[in-house]
Design an enzyme around this catalytic site. Structure first.
Site, PDB file in Angstrom:
ATOM      1  N   CYS A 285     -53.961  16.360 -18.015  1.00 15.38           N
ATOM      2  CA  CYS A 285     -54.879  17.441 -17.663  1.00 15.38           C
ATOM      3  C   CYS A 285     -54.275  18.839 -17.762  1.00 15.38           C
ATOM      4  O   CYS A 285     -55.006  19.829 -17.759  1.00 15.38           O
ATOM      5  CB  CYS A 285     -55.419  17.203 -16.261  1.00 15.38           C
ATOM      6  SG  CYS A 285     -56.173  15.557 -16.087  1.00 15.38           S
TER       7      CYS A 285
ATOM      8  N   HIS B 278     -59.030  23.155 -15.000  1.00 22.43           N
ATOM      9  CA  HIS B 278     -59.264  21.784 -15.449  1.00 22.43           C
ATOM     10  C   HIS B 278     -60.456  21.229 -14.693  1.00 22.43           C
ATOM     11  O   HIS B 278     -60.526  21.312 -13.457  1.00 22.43           O
ATOM     12  CB  HIS B 278     -58.024  20.928 -15.202  1.00 22.43           C
ATOM     13  CG  HIS B 278     -58.294  19.461 -15.243  1.00 22.43           C
ATOM     14  ND1 HIS B 278     -58.871  18.837 -16.325  1.00 22.43           N
ATOM     15  CD2 HIS B 278     -58.091  18.481 -14.307  1.00 22.43           C
ATOM     16  CE1 HIS B 278     -59.012  17.555 -16.069  1.00 22.43           C
ATOM     17  NE2 HIS B 278     -58.548  17.314 -14.851  1.00 22.43           N
TER      18      HIS B 278
ATOM     19  N   ASN C 137     -64.963  14.438 -16.902  1.00 21.77           N
ATOM     20  CA  ASN C 137     -63.547  14.806 -16.976  1.00 21.77           C
ATOM     21  C   ASN C 137     -62.967  14.243 -18.269  1.00 21.77           C
ATOM     22  O   ASN C 137     -62.735  13.042 -18.382  1.00 21.77           O
ATOM     23  CB  ASN C 137     -62.812  14.240 -15.754  1.00 21.77           C
ATOM     24  CG  ASN C 137     -61.326  14.587 -15.743  1.00 21.77           C
ATOM     25  OD1 ASN C 137     -60.744  14.932 -16.763  1.00 21.77           O
ATOM     26  ND2 ASN C 137     -60.717  14.461 -14.577  1.00 21.77           N
TER      27      ASN C 137
END
Length: 337
Positions: free
Chosen positions: A114, A260, A290
């Site tokens: 990430c 993120h 995500n």
């Protein structure tokens, strides 16, 4: 010499997994509960035979087409993935061949999650300021969904697959500023797939279910949500302060924050803890989920479509590793990429 983001594009797999479909598999949940908890209504799932390299190639081809970029201008490929097609050869080499880019270019992979996009920008800037390259093709691509157990409703609601392509160049309208980067490998076991690589090459076949019916297995993605949440709350505020300091800026000098996109709950909590105004905090989760290293560039692309890429933009990536990174982008235009 300076380094700039010159163009951005992304690719999403064709298959879409909606909350309605998840509720059919997990009737103890509701569509509203999933949406309210993670802020995601649908996510894209890579095809059975579709790999990170396949998606990377499609994202890059879209970048070239949408922005009229000559393949002959690329002189370096950086590929961020934790889902490589093979242990060897290097996936970036496969991408060079698939895209039919010049053979005189450099190409390498790096393994980050990430925080991967921010780290990638730092590597691109280093290549440009070191006069090693002038046009770097930075690609992110992940197929995390292939590593999630079918009964893992928590992770299946969160993660989606995607790939992005960014051209980082010696010219452009989004200047890449100074970075703050960090690492703490003590948190490695809190987000991990334990088997399949050299440490544990053979599958453990140790599937168990916890008291809530969630699968726990060394052979699939494991995430300790509580520990990841605590790490994020401890690390990200310090990261933002350090990133602003390194760019000689204060929070009020930032026009847009792009974090993120972990899930709605976490990033809302961070926004409130950092006392960032809602209209300065960009979220693009609902339709993609995500997507690990691709969340920030996807959000940047969508913010650009809305004409929101102007002034100072603070990026923050954080997660698996543990690894984290921040940077400020300085935009000299007001509409779109």
């Amino acid at each position: 010499m300076k380094a700039y983001i010159k163009a951005l594009s992304y690719y999403l797999p064709e298959t879409v997994l909606t909350n309605n479909e998840l509720v059919e598999e997990f009737p103890e949940w509701t569509v509203e509960k999933i949406a309210n908890k993670v802020g995601i209504k649908e996510r894209h799932i890579s095809g059975q035979d579709e790999t990170a390299v396949d998606m990377a190639v499609k994202a890059a081809e879209r970048l070239f087409e949408e922005n009229d970029i000559s393949k002959g201008s690329i002189d370096f490929i950086l590929f961020c993935t934790q889902s490589p097609d093979y242990f060897l050869p290097t996936s970036a080499c496969l991408i060079q061949d698939r895209l039919q880019l010049p053979t005189k270019i450099g190409a390498l992979d790096y393994n980050l999650g990430c925080s991967g996009y921010v780290y990638g920008l730092s590597l691109c800037k280093g290549l440009i300021l070191g006069r090693i390259a002038q046009n770097v093709l930075l690609i992110t691509a992940e197929t995390y969904t292939k590593h999630i157990h079918p009964r893992d409703k928590g992770n299946r609601t969160i993660f989606g697959d995607a790939a992005t392509a960014t051209l980082v160049s010696v010219e452009g309208k989004i200047e890449i500023g100074n970075f703050s980067l960090g690492t703490d490998g003590k948190g490695a076991e809190n987000l991990i797939i334990k088997t399949g690589a050299s440490r544990n090459p053979i599958k453990a076949n140790d599937l168990n279910f916890d008291e809530n019916g969630n699968p726990i297995s060394s052979d699939f993605l494991y995430m300790n949500g509580v520990e990841i949440f605590n790490f994020t709350l401890d690390t990200v505020p310090l990261l933002i302060n350090e990133t602003l300091f390194k760019n000689s800026l204060h929070k009020e000098n930032i026009d847009l924050f792009v974090f993120h996109q972990a899930n709605q709950y976490i990033i809302d909590f961070l926004r409130k803890k950092l006392k960032i105004e809602k209209d300065k905090f960009y979220i693009y989760l609902e339709k993609v989920g995500n997507t690990v290293s691709s969340t920030i560039p996807i959000a940047l692309y969508e913010a650009g479509k809305e004409g929101r890429l102007c002034g100072n933009i603070c990026l923050a990536g954080f997660g698996v590793g543990y690894s984290w990174g921040g940077v400020v982008l300085k935009c000299s235009f007001e509409k779109t990429l």
